[in-house]
Design an enzyme around this catalytic site. Structure first.
Site, PDB file in Angstrom:
ATOM      1  N   THR A  23       0.817  -1.219   0.000  1.00  0.00           N
ATOM      2  CA  THR A  23       0.000   0.000   0.000  1.00  0.00           C
ATOM      3  C   THR A  23       0.847   1.264   0.000  1.00  0.00           C
ATOM      4  O   THR A  23       2.024   1.252   0.368  1.00  0.00           O
ATOM      5  CB  THR A  23      -0.955   0.018   1.208  1.00  0.00           C
ATOM      6  OG1 THR A  23      -0.195   0.026   2.408  1.00  0.00           O
ATOM      7  CG2 THR A  23      -1.876  -1.189   1.193  1.00  0.00           C
ATOM      8  N   ASP A  24       0.205   2.348  -0.389  1.00  0.00           N
ATOM      9  CA  ASP A  24       0.878   3.643  -0.388  1.00  0.00           C
ATOM     10  C   ASP A  24       0.462   4.434   0.856  1.00  0.00           C
ATOM     11  O   ASP A  24      -0.226   3.903   1.733  1.00  0.00           O
ATOM     12  CB  ASP A  24       0.567   4.414  -1.672  1.00  0.00           C
ATOM     13  CG  ASP A  24      -0.899   4.739  -1.863  1.00  0.00           C
ATOM     14  OD1 ASP A  24      -1.686   4.625  -0.893  1.00  0.00           O
ATOM     15  OD2 ASP A  24      -1.274   5.111  -2.983  1.00  0.00           O
ATOM     16  N   ALA A  25       0.843   5.692   0.921  1.00  0.00           N
ATOM     17  CA  ALA A  25       0.544   6.526   2.088  1.00  0.00           C
ATOM     18  C   ALA A  25      -0.956   6.706   2.303  1.00  0.00           C
ATOM     19  O   ALA A  25      -1.397   6.966   3.419  1.00  0.00           O
ATOM     20  CB  ALA A  25       1.217   7.888   1.942  1.00  0.00           C
TER      21      ALA A  25
END
Length: 142
Positions: A23-25
């Site tokens: 996942t990203d931020a």
């Protein structure tokens, strides 16, 4: 000219779970990771046919490389989602394979891609014909 044209092979399904590292931020799967999931599904599809890519390189001097990707990002996947990567070979040329790949969460389509891979001579780094034994394996799923 493709040897098999507009023929869909039976799809294979490869399950994947979304981990934190995917996942990203914002908490959704980082866009490039969808391509990683697809790469793994293609590799596992070949493995299920008994095709060892390291052996192909060592014994036959060929490798597969991605030549083209056309991707549509439709919905985001999130941490802990259980996904399925559906992989179909939709075309086989003399030196290439074209895959249709979809990533689903349940019935929801999240990602769709058309991926063309080329068979390459690993010594000269030039396209080469898919060996007959490999073509036979791939066509046996038709």
């Amino acid at each position: 000219m493709p040897l098999i044209h507009n023929t869909s092979f039976d799809p294979s399904v490869w399950p994947v779970r979304v981990y934190y590292e995917d996942t990203d931020a914002g908490g959704v799967v980082y866009y490039a990771n969808y391509l990683r999931f697809c790469e793994r599904a293609r590799t596992e599809r070949l493995r299920a046919l008994g095709i060892d890519q390291r052996a192909l390189a060592a014994e036959h001097g060929i490798v597969f490389v991605v030549r083209r990707v056309e991707a549509d990002y439709l919905r985001g996947a999130e941490l802990d989602d259980a996904l399925q990567v559906i992989t179909r070979v939709i075309d086989m040329g003399a030196a290439s394979l074209k895959f249709d790949q979809q990533i689903l969460r349940g019935e929801a389509l999240l990602f769709s891609a058309s991926v063309t891979i080329a068979c390459v001579d690993s010594r000269r780094w030039r396209a080469t014909r898919i060996p007959e034994f490999l073509r036979t394996l791939l066509e046996s799923e038709a």
